[in-house]
Design a protein around this motif. Structure first.
Motif, PDB file in Angstrom:
ATOM      1  N   PRO A   1     -38.007  15.840  13.207  1.00 13.88           N
ATOM      2  CA  PRO A   1     -38.015  16.427  11.359  1.00 13.88           C
ATOM      3  C   PRO A   1     -39.428  15.897  11.340  1.00 13.88           C
ATOM      4  O   PRO A   1     -40.025  14.524  11.716  1.00 13.88           O
ATOM      5  N   ILE A   2     -40.115  16.197  10.205  1.00 14.36           N
ATOM      6  CA  ILE A   2     -41.258  15.985   9.545  1.00 14.36           C
ATOM      7  C   ILE A   2     -40.493  16.287   7.847  1.00 14.36           C
ATOM      8  O   ILE A   2     -40.558  17.063   7.582  1.00 14.36           O
ATOM      9  N   VAL A   3     -41.787  15.599   7.159  1.00 17.44           N
ATOM     10  CA  VAL A   3     -41.054  14.702   5.613  1.00 17.44           C
ATOM     11  C   VAL A   3     -42.309  15.293   4.879  1.00 17.44           C
ATOM     12  O   VAL A   3     -43.897  15.052   5.358  1.00 17.44           O
ATOM     13  N   TYR A   4     -42.074  16.157   3.714  1.00 19.39           N
ATOM     14  CA  TYR A   4     -42.817  15.993   2.539  1.00 19.39           C
ATOM     15  C   TYR A   4     -42.508  15.834   1.494  1.00 19.39           C
ATOM     16  O   TYR A   4     -41.011  15.428   1.173  1.00 19.39           O
ATOM     17  N   LYS A   5     -43.411  15.569   0.329  1.00 21.06           N
ATOM     18  CA  LYS A   5     -43.341  15.541  -1.222  1.00 21.06           C
ATOM     19  C   LYS A   5     -43.080  16.508  -1.829  1.00 21.06           C
ATOM     20  O   LYS A   5     -44.504  17.427  -2.015  1.00 21.06           O
ATOM     21  N   LEU A   6     -41.551  16.902  -2.293  1.00 26.11           N
ATOM     22  CA  LEU A   6     -41.817  17.680  -3.164  1.00 26.11           C
ATOM     23  C   LEU A   6     -42.123  18.127  -4.465  1.00 26.11           C
ATOM     24  O   LEU A   6     -42.653  18.833  -5.548  1.00 26.11           O
ATOM     25  N   SER A   7     -41.846  16.687  -4.738  1.00 22.81           N
ATOM     26  CA  SER A   7     -41.649  15.536  -6.368  1.00 22.81           C
ATOM     27  C   SER A   7     -42.590  14.669  -6.133  1.00 22.81           C
ATOM     28  O   SER A   7     -42.469  14.246  -5.993  1.00 22.81           O
ATOM     29  N   ALA A   8     -42.717  14.001  -8.073  1.00 23.34           N
ATOM     30  CA  ALA A   8     -42.979  12.991  -8.061  1.00 23.34           C
ATOM     31  C   ALA A   8     -41.818  11.922  -7.379  1.00 23.34           C
ATOM     32  O   ALA A   8     -41.872  10.627  -6.695  1.00 23.34           O
ATOM     33  N   ASP A   9     -40.377  12.736  -7.270  1.00 24.96           N
ATOM     34  CA  ASP A   9     -39.274  11.879  -6.748  1.00 24.96           C
ATOM     35  C   ASP A   9     -38.696  12.418  -5.847  1.00 24.96           C
ATOM     36  O   ASP A   9     -37.361  12.132  -5.895  1.00 24.96           O
ATOM     37  N   CYS A  10     -38.663  12.999  -5.280  1.00 30.01           N
ATOM     38  CA  CYS A  10     -38.386  13.900  -4.174  1.00 30.01           C
ATOM     39  C   CYS A  10     -39.066  14.391  -2.944  1.00 30.01           C
ATOM     40  O   CYS A  10     -40.374  15.056  -3.043  1.00 30.01           O
ATOM     41  N   TYR A  11     -38.584  13.901  -1.859  1.00 30.75           N
ATOM     42  CA  TYR A  11     -38.680  14.123  -0.924  1.00 30.75           C
ATOM     43  C   TYR A  11     -38.277  15.344   0.059  1.00 30.75           C
ATOM     44  O   TYR A  11     -37.145  15.206  -0.353  1.00 30.75           O
ATOM     45  N   ILE A  12     -38.792  15.798   0.785  1.00 31.40           N
ATOM     46  CA  ILE A  12     -37.890  16.923   1.556  1.00 31.40           C
ATOM     47  C   ILE A  12     -37.912  16.588   3.174  1.00 31.40           C
ATOM     48  O   ILE A  12     -39.155  16.588   3.366  1.00 31.40           O
ATOM     49  N   THR A  13     -36.712  16.835   3.993  1.00 33.71           N
ATOM     50  CA  THR A  13     -37.318  17.185   5.446  1.00 33.71           C
ATOM     51  C   THR A  13     -36.700  18.383   5.907  1.00 33.71           C
ATOM     52  O   THR A  13     -35.861  18.962   6.551  1.00 33.71           O
ATOM     53  N   ILE A  14     -37.959  19.045   7.265  1.00 28.54           N
ATOM     54  CA  ILE A  14     -37.910  19.852   7.493  1.00 28.54           C
ATOM     55  C   ILE A  14     -37.970  20.076   8.730  1.00 28.54           C
ATOM     56  O   ILE A  14     -37.945  19.237   9.644  1.00 28.54           O
ATOM     57  N   PHE A  15     -36.681  20.628   9.581  1.00 25.34           N
ATOM     58  CA  PHE A  15     -36.209  20.326  11.228  1.00 25.34           C
ATOM     59  C   PHE A  15     -35.553  22.139  11.314  1.00 25.34           C
ATOM     60  O   PHE A  15     -36.390  22.910  11.289  1.00 25.34           O
TER      61      PHE A  15
ATOM     62  N   TRP B   1     -30.553  10.464   2.705  1.00 27.01           N
ATOM     63  CA  TRP B   1     -31.016  11.981   2.464  1.00 27.01           C
ATOM     64  C   TRP B   1     -29.273  12.555   2.582  1.00 27.01           C
ATOM     65  O   TRP B   1     -28.103  12.152   2.826  1.00 27.01           O
ATOM     66  N   THR B   2     -29.751  14.332   1.699  1.00 30.73           N
ATOM     67  CA  THR B   2     -28.608  14.675   1.592  1.00 30.73           C
ATOM     68  C   THR B   2     -28.152  15.544   2.416  1.00 30.73           C
ATOM     69  O   THR B   2     -29.247  15.755   3.803  1.00 30.73           O
ATOM     70  N   GLU B   3     -27.683  16.185   2.834  1.00 25.39           N
ATOM     71  CA  GLU B   3     -26.953  16.836   3.401  1.00 25.39           C
ATOM     72  C   GLU B   3     -28.144  18.098   3.990  1.00 25.39           C
ATOM     73  O   GLU B   3     -28.598  18.752   3.012  1.00 25.39           O
ATOM     74  N   ALA B   4     -27.667  18.631   5.101  1.00 18.75           N
ATOM     75  CA  ALA B   4     -28.785  19.433   5.601  1.00 18.75           C
ATOM     76  C   ALA B   4     -28.545  21.063   5.159  1.00 18.75           C
ATOM     77  O   ALA B   4     -27.548  21.493   5.242  1.00 18.75           O
TER      78      ALA B   4
ATOM     79  N   PRO C   1     -33.048  18.625   3.927  1.00 17.86           N
ATOM     80  CA  PRO C   1     -32.907  17.635   3.466  1.00 17.86           C
ATOM     81  C   PRO C   1     -33.182  17.542   2.366  1.00 17.86           C
ATOM     82  O   PRO C   1     -34.638  17.477   3.091  1.00 17.86           O
ATOM     83  N   LEU C   2     -33.175  16.679   1.663  1.00 19.39           N
ATOM     84  CA  LEU C   2     -33.681  15.823   0.357  1.00 19.39           C
ATOM     85  C   LEU C   2     -33.142  14.338   0.413  1.00 19.39           C
ATOM     86  O   LEU C   2     -32.028  13.837   0.532  1.00 19.39           O
TER      87      LEU C   2
ATOM     88  N   ASN D   1     -32.643  19.859 -10.636  1.00 15.32           N
ATOM     89  CA  ASN D   1     -30.401  19.461 -10.424  1.00 15.32           C
ATOM     90  C   ASN D   1     -30.251  19.726  -9.118  1.00 15.32           C
ATOM     91  O   ASN D   1     -29.277  18.362  -9.558  1.00 15.32           O
ATOM     92  N   ARG D   2     -31.020  19.428  -7.839  1.00 20.29           N
ATOM     93  CA  ARG D   2     -31.155  18.767  -6.883  1.00 20.29           C
ATOM     94  C   ARG D   2     -30.795  17.453  -7.248  1.00 20.29           C
ATOM     95  O   ARG D   2     -30.034  16.628  -6.715  1.00 20.29           O
ATOM     96  N   THR D   3     -32.186  17.152  -7.056  1.00 21.95           N
ATOM     97  CA  THR D   3     -32.571  15.754  -7.040  1.00 21.95           C
ATOM     98  C   THR D   3     -31.868  14.723  -8.459  1.00 21.95           C
ATOM     99  O   THR D   3     -31.972  13.318  -7.904  1.00 21.95           O
ATOM    100  N   ASP D   4     -31.263  15.624  -9.437  1.00 22.80           N
ATOM    101  CA  ASP D   4     -30.426  14.492 -10.647  1.00 22.80           C
ATOM    102  C   ASP D   4     -29.364  14.006  -9.787  1.00 22.80           C
ATOM    103  O   ASP D   4     -28.792  13.083  -9.993  1.00 22.80           O
ATOM    104  N   LEU D   5     -29.090  14.669  -9.200  1.00 22.20           N
ATOM    105  CA  LEU D   5     -27.824  14.490  -8.344  1.00 22.20           C
ATOM    106  C   LEU D   5     -27.780  13.113  -7.460  1.00 22.20           C
ATOM    107  O   LEU D   5     -26.364  12.579  -6.244  1.00 22.20           O
ATOM    108  N   ILE D   6     -28.776  13.239  -6.559  1.00 21.41           N
ATOM    109  CA  ILE D   6     -29.064  12.517  -5.174  1.00 21.41           C
ATOM    110  C   ILE D   6     -29.730  10.426  -6.287  1.00 21.41           C
ATOM    111  O   ILE D   6     -29.370  10.578  -6.775  1.00 21.41           O
TER     112      ILE D   6
END
Length: 555
Positions: free
Chosen positions: A459-473, A485-488, A477-478, A548-553
């Protein structure tokens, strides 16, 4: 790294996002000998069930993630009725429908591999005035993730109003065809859907997609025989790509192998290459950062007599602002010929560029120091493969976390060294700085299974916004805090890109190009080639969906 049998899990499916975070409507492609199904063949009366067009990736039940992984050509485009699925069962129910002209309603009956007939499931359906075919039209006609083999039957209905009722069952209502002349009795050859766990596919399972696939080259951007790759026998797998001052820098694992040696040696004699490009399409090889010895172990345990740099993988460069230096994190293995996995007892090294500043990414790099390895603080889930990946990222502008991986877990320490299980997992380590020391978080946190219950790697991690990270593999997930972390979810890039690969392998980046556009460079597999090529795709982020997804986390 990833054995071949495991790669079937992702065959032809997706790219990434945590995801796994895979809204795109895929248009079915019809062979000229098949007539496109018409909506007017039947009409539901007074029912709340929704319908959708059958194609690869489509979610075929309501209330569940099960989706189409394989499909026979004859079935593409049919208007499937999305029955509710719960705990692997379609609960008792009924439909009422009107047929304008005589037609055939197709149903799918799920058959366990050990069962010879579908008698039990067929008897739990009341076909009303319909007449069921005695034999299936197509055996093994579709693969639905998480579910057994499926055979297709036809029910003949004359014009008029009809009903179909069922008790608790496992079946599908696929839609209607005017005649059966174009559907030949055959075995569709689709594998058991239980080869795949059900997962979320962007634009199909998810209502709106976080990333929309925009475009990508119709062929690999780096392939066998191209300049710089002439002496690489097995192509590429894993690594990372970054963009600095308009130039892309890619550090893939090169499955160098050796001419005259079997293809299995491609995974042993590896090296880390440095490639550059101005457009992520035309690449130039600049240097070799590290070269593995390619030497096999002489004992089965983690013994200093073995060459612990037998194979080298997964180089991850991270820039340290405080020291104005690039750090490179990479993985070395002991390589065993006889015990799975042949990559064993992984160790993570941190190296430093000898050239200061952001432009020093090309090195040269020193060999570095080991920062994480098998030892007394090893957790059982890390298994025989040991620490198989490492990616550090900063949270709260002060604290550092790192995803680290492990595979072939032990059930107990008594199983060491030659009785590992199966599964690829990640956990979190913590440090005050990217230099370390790094401390594994305890087993109340590790391994992290919310992303996927048994497969996460590199997994590699990035920041999509001030309050949300994403990891890609393989998925994406967020997280709002780096811990939870959420489900992929997965991105099916072949909805917009000509599918030249068989297996989507490893995404190597999610590079922000501005205006919510991102570049993804990925390694993939074509079964007709020994060489694993590199591909590229562009995606567009939907900021409304992200919010919308960030608000649910929870965090």
């Amino acid at each position: 790294m990833k054995p071949f049998f495991k790669s079937i899990f992702r065959t032809s499916l997706c790219l990434f996002l945590c995801y796994y975070s895979a809204t795109y409507a895929k248009t079915a492609i019809y062979d000229t000998k098949y007539e496109k199904p018409k909506d007017s063949l039947y009409r539901l009366i007074g029912h709340e069930y929704s319908t959708t067009r059958l194609s690869e990736f489509v979610n075929v039940f309501s209330g569940a993630k099960n989706s189409v992984a394989r499909i026979s050509k004859e079935l593409e485009g049919l208007k499937v009725i999305k029955l509710p699925l719960s705990d692997g069962i379609v609960k008792a129910g009924s439909i009422k429908f009107n047929v304008k002209n005589s037609c055939y309603l197709l149903i799918g009956i799920f058959r366990d591999s050990a069962a010879k007939t579908n008698t039990s499931s067929l008897e739990r359906i009341d076909y009303g005035k319909g007449r069921l075919t005695k034999e299936p039209l197509i055996k093994n006609a579709m693969s639905i993730t998480g579910l057994p083999d499926i055979d297709i039957y036809a029910i003949a209905y004359k014009s008029g109003t009809h009903s179909l009722k069922w008790t608790d069952n496992l079946f599908m209502i696929l839609g209607a065809v005017q005649s059966l002349k174009d559907i030949k009795h055959r075995d569709g050859g689709c594998p058991d859907g239980r080869l795949w766990d059900p997962f979320i596919i962007e634009g199909f399972t998810a209502k709106k997609a976080l990333f929309e696939v925009v475009e990508g080259p119709e062929q690999p951007v780096l392939d066998v025989g191209m300049e710089g790759a002439q002496d690489i026998q097995g192509g590429f797998e894993g690594g990372v790509c970054v963009k600095i001052n308009g130039v892309y820098h890619m550090f893939p694992t090169e499955r160098a192998g050796e001419k005259g040696m079997d293809y299995t040696y491609d995974r042993v004699k590896t090296r880390i290459g440095h490639w550059t490009s101005k457009d992520a399409v035309k690449w130039k090889r600049k240097s070799t950062v590290f070269q593995a010895s390619g030497t096999y172990a002489i004992t089965h345990d983690d013994n200093p007599l073995n060459d612990r740099r037998g194979a080298i993988w997964s180089y991850m460069p991270v820039f340290n602002d405080k020291t104005d230096t690039w750090y490179g994190y990479y993985l070395t293995y002991t390589v065993d010929k006889d015990i799975a996995p042949n990559h064993s007892f992984g160790r993570i090294w941190r190296t430093e560029s000898q050239t200061k500043g952001i432009e020093g990414i090309g090195g040269p790099y020193n060999e570095g120091v080991v920062i994480m390895e098998p030892g007394l603080d090893t957790q059982l889930w890390e298994g025989r493969q040991g620490v198989d990946s490492f990616f550090p990222f900063q949270i709260n502008n002060k604290e550092w976390l790192a995803f680290y991986g492990g595979a072939y877990p032990y059930q107990s320490f008594k199983d060491y060294p030659d009785k590992p299980g199966k599964g690829w997992f990640i956990g979190l380590a913590k440090s005050k700085s990217p230099e370390g020391p790094w401390t594994r978080m305890d087993t109340t946190i590790n391994p992290i299974k919310t992303i996927h219950p048994w497969f996460i790697e590199n997994p590699i991690v990035y920041k999509l916004s001030a309050d949300c990270y994403i990891t890609i593999f393989d998925g994406g997930p967020l997280s709002r805090d780096g811990y939870n972390w959420t489900e992929a979810t997965y991105i099916p890039i072949e909805t917009k890109v000509n599918k030249w690969w068989d297996i989507m392998r490893t995404p190597m980046c999610l590079i922000d190009e501005g205006n919510d556009m991102f570049t993804i460079v990925y390694a993939a597999i074509n079964h007709n080639k020994r060489f694993h090529p590199i591909g590229k795709v562009k995606v567009k982020l939907n900021r409304e969906v992200l919010k919308n997804r960030t608000d649910l986390i929870k965090h």
